[in-house]
Design an enzyme around this catalytic site. Sequence first.
Site, short mmCIF file in Angstrom:
data_model
loop_
_atom_site.label_atom_id
_atom_site.label_comp_id
_atom_site.label_asym_id
_atom_site.label_seq_id
_atom_site.Cartn_x
_atom_site.Cartn_y
_atom_site.Cartn_z
N LYS A 76 6.01 7.38 -11.11
CA LYS A 76 4.84 6.52 -10.93
C LYS A 76 5.20 5.07 -11.26
O LYS A 76 5.98 4.81 -12.18
CB LYS A 76 3.71 7.02 -11.85
CG LYS A 76 2.38 6.32 -11.65
CD LYS A 76 1.29 6.98 -12.51
CE LYS A 76 -0.06 6.29 -12.37
NZ LYS A 76 -1.11 6.92 -13.18
N SER A 93 -5.40 8.15 -10.85
CA SER A 93 -4.60 7.07 -10.33
C SER A 93 -3.19 7.45 -9.90
O SER A 93 -2.55 6.69 -9.19
CB SER A 93 -4.52 5.97 -11.40
OG SER A 93 -3.79 6.42 -12.52
N SER A 135 -5.76 11.13 -14.69
CA SER A 135 -4.96 10.62 -13.56
C SER A 135 -3.79 11.47 -13.12
O SER A 135 -3.22 11.22 -12.06
CB SER A 135 -4.45 9.23 -13.87
OG SER A 135 -5.47 8.31 -13.58
N1 GLN Z 1 -10.24 7.42 -13.37
C1 GLN Z 1 -10.04 7.09 -14.72
C2 GLN Z 1 -10.06 5.59 -14.92
O1 GLN Z 1 -10.19 4.92 -13.98
C3 GLN Z 1 -8.75 7.70 -15.25
C4 GLN Z 1 -7.56 6.92 -14.91
C5 GLN Z 1 -6.32 7.40 -15.59
O2 GLN Z 1 -6.24 8.52 -16.11
N2 GLN Z 1 -5.32 6.52 -15.62
O3 GLN Z 1 -9.95 5.08 -15.98
#
Ligand code: GLN
Length: 489
Positions: free
Chosen positions: A79, A154, A178
């Site tokens: 990532k 994400s 995410s």
């Molecule tokens: N969707 C969540 C956020 O926007 C989780 C994102 C994540 O785990 N990085 O914060």
Amino acid sequence: MDILDLTAIQLGEKIKKKELTALEATEAALRQISSNESTYHCYVTVDEEKALRRAGQVQEEIEAGRATGPLAGVPVAVKDNICTKGMRTTCSSRILGDFVPTYTASAAEALEGAGAIILGKTNMDEFAMGSTTETSYYGVTKNPWNTEHVPGGSSGGSCAAVAAREAFCALGSDTGGSIRQPSSFCGVTGLKPTYGTVSRYGLIAYGSSLDQIGPVAKDVADCAALLEVLTVYDPKDSTSVRREETDFTSALTGDVKGMRIGIPRDHMGEGLDPQIRASVEQAAKALEEQGAVVEEFDLSLVEYAIPAYYVIASAEASSNLSRFDGVKYGYRTEEYEGLHNMYKKTRSEGFGEEVKRRIMLGSFVLSSGYYDAYYLKALRTKALIKEAFDRAFEKYDVILGPTAPSTAPKLGESLKDPLKMYLGDIYTVSVNLAGLPAMSVPYGIDEQNLPIGVQFIGGSFQEKAVIRAGYALEQTREWHMPGSKKGGR
Ligand code: GLN
């Protein structure tokens, strides 16, 4: 069999037995990338030359008997918020568009130390803020099951890359879901370890008290093998934990006899797609048939998880992101008058809308008049959520439920209503607030032929229970990757 259909462990075995070479595997993955990327856009950066060079070196190491682990010679994706020396790391943000780290994150180093070959860096929501990978400055990633749908986020790029066979496995990061949510949307398996298990050194911080790096793979066995490699005590991360039992693959027994599994009623109610509810129920039945003892219970406090999470994550983000100021590295605006104007213009131009929303929310909840009302209250809620889980784990070995309330939405739908998008994190964020391990395992396909994921949550440091249950469940499912229809692989 096509090389690309192999799991990471299967590929590693074939390389060890000299049926394939690391170079052949890398070339196959790169070919798949070049023929599919224009459709899916899983990667921000692919470094072909470096990957091929490294494949040659790794093959030599294998032949010399120096690289012997299960991942030696396996091409992987990382990532784009995990630093890689000499390889651009953007966090899918304009502000880090030309950032080439001078060091490699400990987790990526551990992977390379095990002989894995990094193909490139995967697309994500900007600074990992989002649930669809649509907030990336570098364009959207499409779901390999149906390109009209998002891959989730994400870590959408990592999960889509594994589903599209553009990498044998990948690293993601999980602050509030995410790894697990995009894994469920892309029909792959993703595990978020207990907080402190995988070093955060070199992971570009979002919400530091919640962030964890973890594996994304085709199946549970690959996740367990990756986690074994990633679990290293690291003095460079002050929250790193020295774990004792790290033989996670020993939990791949398929035996769940007598295992106590709890299903939170509050994860099965309002707002959950009935097809997903049915998948969780089927999963419960499949595990019961194998001797597990399944029952429903009330976890409580579920409705407070989202507000507490968004307050804490945004507060930490607003502080973490203050380092991007146009002075030390990254993007700097072209024209400005004086230092303050330079900061302002750089950050206005360098960050996208969602990131700015979080910085504003975070700065607000930390400001002196509101600190007690919001931030402190969120921290108290976090502690209560952890207690609710602790009580549950006195009775159960693992908790089973849905990973997300829906399958992958269509592209362009979610960002219109950010609050609604945040609500989609309902089953994942509490796990981060409590620092627990959890894994999303594909189980079922909906009417639109999109994958459904179920989530196993374990008590602190109980990854093995999660892996044991996930692996047993996986043995009972029939389908596997995009394109395969119900009932067949
Ligand atoms: N969707 C969540 C956020 O926007 C989780 C994102 C994540 O785990 N990085 O914060």
